[in-house]
Design an enzyme around this catalytic site. Structure first.
Site, PDB file in Angstrom:
ATOM      1  N   GLY A 108       5.670   8.446   1.221  1.00  0.00           N
ATOM      2  CA  GLY A 108       6.593   8.206   2.339  1.00  0.00           C
ATOM      3  C   GLY A 108       7.549   7.069   1.982  1.00  0.00           C
ATOM      4  N   HIS A 109       6.978   5.966   1.477  1.00  0.00           N
ATOM      5  CA  HIS A 109       7.830   4.837   1.060  1.00  0.00           C
ATOM      6  C   HIS A 109       8.739   5.252  -0.093  1.00  0.00           C
ATOM      7  CE1 HIS A 109       4.205   2.521   2.626  1.00  0.00           C
ATOM      8  NE2 HIS A 109       5.193   2.049   3.351  1.00  0.00           N
ATOM      9  N   ALA A 155       0.867  -1.194   0.000  1.00  0.00           N
ATOM     10  CA  ALA A 155       0.000   0.000   0.000  1.00  0.00           C
ATOM     11  C   ALA A 155       0.901   1.241   0.000  1.00  0.00           C
ATOM     12  CB  ALA A 155      -0.978   0.000   1.181  1.00  0.00           C
TER      13      ALA A 155
END
Ligand code: PAF
Length: 279
Positions: A36-37, A32
């Protein structure tokens, strides 16, 4: 991007790359994916020759079965986003790759870090996080590991895991990526409506108020004001704590040590955590 599903294939591939002096960065995730990732992937790509991302929704870190069942799964979108952002390798294991039948469950001596803050509300959570990260790091053997500050306590726990298990990797903690209203990006935000996301910007503004009001001496008033602000706005508060950077509670501040505020609230059955270093 190469996708590996088998741990042994990935280990073999990376061993060869490392023999050829390639530097490996690793970003563990539960999918998901959001910006940020992606900020972690981009930082790793800048600092390493190869960036590995793992997507594995780790059952051992969920103390609430419902939370596990509701965890968003968006694998096609995730693969697309990783490819767009230059990730070299995706590790997409099933449960037996991470926890094979001969897997020996360890108990990690995390001390206080395991029982404070999140540990109170999610018993066993950090043992599960250590179990999966220990397993992933033994498969991936990365030089550099990238984690987001949003999960500050998790960063401290994984730092401790690296230390107690003498794992040869360097931990990098990168700043929280936020929506324009300050809401920290999180996979769980997908379970909020647009109006709820807008409203949840109050978590950031409340932390900012604490930062702006900070002065030497007793901290209980600014803490209780923050707590009242959020509960008056309909958030159910698990905690709002001001601590030192090792997560020891600070009730009265000497004006010298660095402080962080950590927040966990529930809004419409979605639990949100955030933090801010306030000095
Ligand atoms: O932060 C997460 O997404 C998870 O806790 C992690 C580090 C990938 C371990 O499952």
């Amino acid at each position: 991007m190469i996708i590996f599903k088998k741990a042994s294939d990935l280990s073999k591939y990376l061993e060869n790359q490392i023999k050829n002096e390639k530097k490996v960065g690793f970003v563990p995730t539960m999918g998901a994916l959001h910006q940020g990732h992606i900020s972690l992937i981009l930082q790793s790509s800048k600092e390493n020759d190869l960036t590995v991302c793992s997507i594995f929704i780790n059952p051992t870190q969920f103390n609430d079965k419902d939370d596990f069942n509701k965890y968003p799964v968006t694998i096609e979108d995730d693969i697309h986003l990783l490819e767009l952002n230059g990730c070299s390798i995706l590790f997409l294991p099933d449960e037996t790759e991470i926890y094979p039948p001969n897997f020996i469950k360890k108990n990690y001596e995390l001390g206080y870090l395991e029982y404070c803050l999140e540990g109170i509300y999610r018993p066993g959570h950090y043992q599960g996080v250590c179990m999966v990260v220990d397993s992933l790091l033994s498969i991936i053997q990365c030089h550099n590991l990238y984690l987001g500050q949003k999960d500050y306590q998790q960063c401290k726990v994984i730092g401790k895991l690296i230390e107690i298990c003498k794992i040869n990797t360097r931990l990098h903690i990168t700043p929280t990526v936020r929506e324009p209203n300050g809401l920290a990006m999180s996979s769980r935000n997908r379970r909020l409506s647009n109006a709820e996301k807008e409203h949840a910007g109050l978590i950031f503004s409340t932390m900012l108020t604490i930062k702006n009001q900070l002065k030497e001496g007793d901290l209980s008033l600014i803490q209780s004001n923050a707590s009242n602000t959020l509960s008056n706005e309909g958030f159910m508060i698990d905690y709002i704590e001001i601590t030192d950077l090792n997560l020891n509670q600070v009730k009265s501040w000497d004006g010298k040590i660095s402080l962080i505020v950590l927040v966990a609230v529930v809004t419409n059955h979605v639990r949100l955590i955030d933090n801010m270093i306030i000095c």
